[in-house]
Design a protein around this motif. Structure first.
Motif, PDB file in Angstrom:
ATOM      1  N   ARG B 218       0.850  -1.188   0.000  1.00 54.89           N
ATOM      2  CA  ARG B 218       0.000   0.000   0.000  1.00 54.89           C
ATOM      3  C   ARG B 218       0.881   1.231   0.000  1.00 54.89           C
ATOM      4  NH1 ARG B 218      -3.434   1.848   5.146  1.00 54.89           N
ATOM      5  NH2 ARG B 218      -1.353   2.586   5.671  1.00 54.89           N
ATOM      6  N   GLY B 220       1.302   5.459  -0.526  1.00 59.60           N
ATOM      7  CA  GLY B 220       0.536   6.694  -0.397  1.00 59.60           C
ATOM      8  C   GLY B 220       1.108   7.813  -1.225  1.00 59.60           C
ATOM      9  N   GLU B 221       0.379   8.908  -1.255  1.00 59.28           N
ATOM     10  CA  GLU B 221       0.804  10.082  -2.003  1.00 59.28           C
ATOM     11  C   GLU B 221       2.071  10.681  -1.390  1.00 59.28           C
ATOM     12  OE1 GLU B 221      -2.102   9.364  -0.906  1.00 59.28           O
ATOM     13  OE2 GLU B 221      -3.491   9.381  -2.590  1.00 59.28           O
ATOM     14  N   ASP B 222       2.365  10.330  -0.157  1.00 58.23           N
ATOM     15  CA  ASP B 222       3.568  10.841   0.494  1.00 58.23           C
ATOM     16  C   ASP B 222       4.740   9.898   0.282  1.00 58.23           C
ATOM     17  OD1 ASP B 222       2.526   8.805   1.965  1.00 58.23           O
ATOM     18  OD2 ASP B 222       2.480   9.870   3.873  1.00 58.23           O
ATOM     19  N   GLN B 224       5.159   7.013   1.175  1.00 54.71           N
ATOM     20  CA  GLN B 224       5.341   5.972   2.193  1.00 54.71           C
ATOM     21  C   GLN B 224       4.631   4.704   1.717  1.00 54.71           C
ATOM     22  OE1 GLN B 224       7.667   7.942   4.975  1.00 54.71           O
ATOM     23  NE2 GLN B 224       6.923   5.855   5.208  1.00 54.71           N
ATOM     24  N   LEU B 247      14.129   4.813  -3.351  1.00 57.77           N
ATOM     25  CA  LEU B 247      13.536   5.467  -2.182  1.00 57.77           C
ATOM     26  C   LEU B 247      14.450   5.323  -0.975  1.00 57.77           C
ATOM     27  CD1 LEU B 247       9.964   3.918  -2.528  1.00 57.77           C
ATOM     28  CD2 LEU B 247      10.607   6.272  -3.093  1.00 57.77           C
ATOM     29  N   ASP B 248      14.289   6.244  -0.001  1.00 55.15           N
ATOM     30  CA  ASP B 248      14.893   6.029   1.310  1.00 55.15           C
ATOM     31  C   ASP B 248      14.278   4.785   1.941  1.00 55.15           C
ATOM     32  OD1 ASP B 248      16.343   8.359   1.151  1.00 55.15           O
ATOM     33  OD2 ASP B 248      15.003   9.533   2.421  1.00 55.15           O
TER      34      ASP B 248
END
Lengths: 754, 754
Positions: B218, B220-222, B224, B247-248
């Motif tokens: 899942r 998200g727009e952030d 995460q 990504l981090d």
């Protein structure tokens, strides 16, 4: 000194880490969780304020297709009386058990008497209507006056007044009498040039959090239960479910959801133990979501009170004596916040002769629970209203009157300790200099000021900081994030580690994956959990320096941590050593000793008290009695504002709730003791159109016992508004309102009588 | 010394903490998780063993109603070549990316070339059939012989043979050449009285875990992402998803489910990054569950190999020289476990003159992954078969031959270090004394023995121990529990704390709530994570003693921890002090300094090597060629068996898998390089009716570098069976089988040719 320190991250306003999740609607709140095969639980509640339960027959409910299990008080262990912690107060588990599910008697309208779980919530609702409860209705008491009157109906035959010596042997509704005092009260009043004496009442009000209580519990054959719920205190829910059901706490895991407001009201249990019990009995997961009506009738609002205050002062404003008598409704079980109210009410002032008498009184209403600075708002309403009258009598400016008496570093607090550095004087000075105080008032307008004090809490916190292999970091706490604490904690970790706050992932863990944490409350998280985070982050930095030292072959003292990298110092910098960044050290961690992480558990001491001064302008409509707040300024000492935006939000939110308490909010009961307004249509809270933009001023007098000087900020802002509004109404109308709420009919009646 | 210690909990056999969850079917495995609004992902896989991807058109798939997103290699960042850790080996992230989703070429039958996410899995399946891929089919290689042949089709134009000096500049399928050696090989063989020389092949086999790979992601727009999946290494999944998607790691949270077997095969990523990418693109959760066919075609089996062994010995059995040549299939990307195979094969023996040459060879088959003692079983098959022939030539008992040459404390291992206390001799002695070796054989029956060696791994672990307020405790690790490690860790914590193991709740946390942990693998968890648990528990005990000391007003040294309580000693016991139980101290923790918990992160050193000797009796049906294992005994040094039942289970499980490898398991490809048996019907693993009850003997030679003497036990038991079975078949039939598996047609053909 922390105020001389230069911060890189602390004091900035980054977007909160959980912000996108929340604005996109993806964040999961209590009722958002479901499990396959889950049943839906519903609670049957007493329609009587006070009644003996003669019998309960759940058989007709169980006969309904889809109904799987039903429980009553008889299904819960009859546990012994034992004190424990809930939120910011002490509770008796035997009483928590009886509040969660009535046993011998129903003690208030809305008191749970039975619960069912069925395949759908509609069937469960239908099942409730089939449960046959035989009640023997008893006379009830709704106010402290009724409850304390001679011959009053008694809620608990075993209750005796604690705090009296000797404890009398008569049944009573007065659970406790407390007294706080110092000096010579009579001498103080004798010395006074002016004396004021007033009486005040406030009504039971609700925290009004947006999200009703919701829980899903899943219990297994091995007695292990998992509980998902919206709560301020997952460890409190764990402890209470365990205690109430006779289990080891290690048998229960509580996973907190996001939380749609709590304000103290989600620091105990209501439906959570019932869901666990239903799940244990059914062998299936059980979900219970309270309706708004149930929240009003069956959760934990704030006490209604009666308070008398008498103040004496010299002509120069110096207080010579302060006396108060407080009686607080505890609701159906002992434990109102009268003690805190008594301790707070005169705490901002250095008065030498004091006597405060307080009474904790049970009544046939829901058991009260914490609500933002529990106990303080009604007490401050009384004290600050009386001070306002005193200023009028003395012809003094109300800010000056308070400045003359303000406590400062070294003052002995009325409730005991000597204050360290505090910001009472500074908030008053900020008020005095604020343009709001000089602004012109219009017709029918008035202005009032009032101050507030809250201890702030430390309590127990555990937190950990783990460095990831790419130099990002994770901060784990066990305190649900209500007011932005994820980001506050991340800011402090970023500050210590020297990395971007967006590289820090703040996490709220469940009760199994982090050490014990007291609830989010008492304005303690940014302070106390923050200390645990800072201590853990400093441990991580020490380890980073050790790794750098071992890579360079130098001593720990020859490595400095600065801005996210290790630098050679003390002779090591004379070599050819390049700085080692946190990312480099993280990547090399496996070969230099292993992962880098640290955890800290502590009982935080030295939560710095926070003082506030609020300025309120109102306009009173003489035709309708409507009081409109037209301008409002909240000034408060934050010690150090870690995220100023959230601090301002706390000031604004507290003020808004205090204004609601002052103007419109109240529990309205009929003569049978049945709540008449259990819904937001009839229980009138301020909405956006009711309020002006609330202006804020952050004063920063660092708390000397916190590494960054942080003080809790969440409680204090609800304390001054009740009196600030009342003082403004007095200014506008000439009428002193001692009874809250100042709702239009009340105001109109007083204005007409004027 | 740990072996002199009296244990109260370590060495007992409590019911596992997760047992009820698992036998009642409530435990959640990878595919058991779902989210509202979730899409279902499917992966399109290459039907060709080797083909250039000319073009991929996903538009027809996207046109299908219900199909939300489609991805190909072009949607993934083209990341640079960079080495990282996966399970027990090193990987190149650029190659992991290409293995997860083909970019320029499809390199094996089953290689992912595209993926879709749709509202149902049926629609997603239908969508795959509409994706148009234009392939340019290329010639392929399936075996090390084909791949190493001059003029062989080349998989990677950029690949050059590492380990040669200078590195030649020709494209090759040989990724690496390694050499291990010591002494003077020619002199050693010259000194020998007898010499044997044999050649062996083994086929690619699969770990055969019951549970296919499954993931829900899942995003998200952030940015995460939360990833639920069945994996041995949640931190590996986190690292790889982050690396592959740019990504981090702090942007990804991995929550491991229960795991239905892994055996090394779940230490890397397959569908996990695809699910994250699909979810990021779709803005909805995405679930991917691999079919059994996909698991066989597209996960990471174990290498097929070709190995030559030459041994020389004196007449008394003393080995004078050992030589070996190994070539291991890496699958489509470099990184076979040939190095480990080379290091292990003669490790049990103190031979002075050694040369081992190894080749890591890419072929058009799935990229191999770890499988229990990765690389060792084929190498030991070769070495132990050759030793068996040597014993026959020398006329020596095979146990005696091994005893003559066995390494012991102080021996220099062929792969480098000096052994500390080890149990090679002890397991051989236990075999010699076991009734199995003296039991009479029936007609067509034969007996074989073989030994095995595995290093065992330490690696990085983090764990925490938290005391709950009622004296129960929680143990948190970050290693998924495959073989009972929850209970092993709980036993160690119970031992240190002095409380009942059922009062200890062991928890496997997600990647956000515990410090970094390497994967569950290499038989490292009970050893390494156990060390972190013991260290944390000892820290908790120290804190408990401190609290008792402060309550009593004595020094820390005057408080002893014994059997779950603090006792006064060293003078303190002359007072009137009552022992303080852990429950009492836990209840008083809030007022004596706060919650009591401790966490430890470490890179564990000194994983004690484990040696095993297996005895196998077979009966060979001369009519059908069926080899039936009729008796089997696995003897192994556990150092100290924390939970003997799980240790025995590891011995039995490893033996069963090794027997399958010996007798029936193999990847069968057609001439086009298409896998012919990707399912349990055609890929023949041993089932219960194929095997006798496997007898076990736990030898305990404590590992001096672990507080309790623990050695990992999970890897070694799969090493001896291949040779033990082959040696038994040799004994029964007179025929030396150098090629595995010894399936009925092969055996029958050899018997007929005899």
């Amino acid at each position: 000194m922390s105020d001389e320190r230069k911060y890189r991250w602390v004091g900035t306003r980054p977007i909160r880490h959980d912000g996108v999740d929340k604005v996109t609607g993806r964040a999961n709140f209590g009722a958002d969780f479901s499990l396959p095969g889950m049943l839906h639980g519903k609670v049957l509640r007493s329609p009587h304020a006070h009644a003996r339960i003669v019998s309960i027959d759940v058989a007709p409910a169980l006969a309904l297709e889809g109904v799987k299990v039903a429980i009553t008080g008889a299904d819960m262990p009859d546990i012994a009386s034992e004190m424990g912690t809930a939120g910011e107060g002490q509770v008796d588990y035997a009483e928590v058990s009886r509040n969660v599910m009535a046993r011998e008697k129903a003690l208030y309208d809305g008191h749970p008497v039975a619960a069912v779980a069925a395949t759908t919530s509609e069937i469960a609702e239908e099942a409730l209507s089939r449960i046959v409860v035989e009640y023997e209705v008893l006379p009830h008491v709704l106010t402290v006056d009724e409850a304390m009157a001679p011959g009053a109906p008694i809620l608990h035959d075993h209750l005796r007044t604690a705090g009296l010596d000797p404890v009398p042997d008569e049944p009573t509704n007065v659970a406790q009498r407390i007294e706080i005092g110092r000096g010579d009260l009579a001498a103080g009043f004798a010395e006074a040039d002016e004396i004021v004496e007033h009486e005040f009442t406030t009504q039971m009000v609700h925290q009004g959090y947006i999200e009703p209580h919701a829980v899903v519990a899943r219990s297994g054959e091995d007695d292990q239960s998992v509980v998902w719920c919206c709560t301020q205190g997952p460890f409190t829910v764990r402890a209470m479910c365990a205690k109430l059901l006779g289990l080891d706490v290690s048998k229960i895991k509580v996973i907190p959801s996001e939380i749609g407001g709590g304000f103290g009201g989600k620091t105990t249990v209501y439906v959570e133990p019932l869901a666990v019990l239903l799940s244990r009995k059914a062998g299936r997961p059980v979900k219970i979501v309270m309706s708004r009506q149930e929240v009003f009738r069956g959760s934990g609002p704030a006490s209604g009170t009666r308070i008398r205050v008498k103040l004496g002062a010299k002509a120069d404003g110096r207080l010579t004596a302060a006396e108060a008598w407080l009686a607080y409704e505890a609701g159906a079980f002992k434990g109102s916040p009268v003690v805190a109210g008594a301790m707070c009410m005169f705490a901002p002032y250095a008065v030498e002769n004091v006597k405060i008498e307080g009474y904790d009184v049970v009544v046939n209403k829901p058991k009260v629970n914490a609500y933002r600075a529990p106990g303080a708002p009604p007490a401050a309403f009384a004290a600050e209203s009386a001070l306002d009258e005193l200023a009028r009598k003395l012809g003094m400016d109300p800010v000056e009157l308070r400045l003359v008496n303000a406590v400062k570093e070294g003052s002995q607090a009325i409730y005991g300790p000597k204050f360290r550095a505090i910001g009472m004087v500074e908030t008053l000075q900020a008020a005095r200099e604020h343009p709001h105080l000089k602004a012109k008032l219009g017709p029918n307008q008035g202005r009032g000021i009032a101050t507030g004090f809250w201890f702030n809490a430390g309590m127990q916190s555990s937190a950990s900081v783990s460095l990831n292999e790419d130099g990002t970091a994770t901060v784990v706490s066990g305190c649900p994030d209500i007011g932005g604490s994820r980001t506050s904690l991340a800011l402090m970790a970023a500050e210590e580690l020297g990395i971007d706050v967006q590289k820090v992932r703040p996490v709220v863990a469940d009760t199994e994956t982090i050490g014990y944490n007291d609830a989010t409350g008492g304005s303690r998280v940014t302070f106390a959990t923050g200390m645990a985070v800072i201590e853990s982050a400093r441990d991580v930095v020490r380890q980073l320096r050790e790794r750098a030292a071992s890579i360079w072959g130098v001593e720990l003292e020859q490595v400095e941590w600065n801005d996210g990298q290790a630098l050679p110092i003390n002779g090591a910098d004379e070599g050819e050593l390049e700085p080692l960044s946190i990312g480099t050290l993280a990547r090399r961690a496996a070969r230099t000793g292993g992962p880098i992480s640290a955890s800290t558990s502590l009982t935080a001491r030295g939560a710095g008290p926070s003082f506030a001064t609020h300025i309120c302008d109102v306009e009173v409509d003489p035709e309708t009695g409507v009081v409109q707040v037209v301008r409002y300024t909240a000034i408060q000492d934050a010690g150090k504002a870690v995220h100023p935006g959230y601090v301002e939000g706390q000031y604004q939110g507290g003020a808004a709730q205090g204004i609601g308490w002052a103007l419109n909010e109240e529990y309205v009961y009929d003569e049978k003791g049945v709540l008449q307004n259990p819904g937001f249509l009839d229980y009138r809270m301020p909405v956006a159109s009711d309020l002006p933009m609330i202006d804020t001023v952050i004063v920063e007098v660092p708390n000397p016992t916190h590494p960054y000087g942080v003080r809790g900020v969440g409680e204090t802002p609800i304390i001054p508004p009740l009196a600030a509004v009342a003082n403004a109404v007095r200014d506008a109308t000439g009428v002193r309102f001692g009874d809250l709420p100042m709702s239009p009919p009340t105001v109109l009646a007083r204005l007409d009588a004027r």
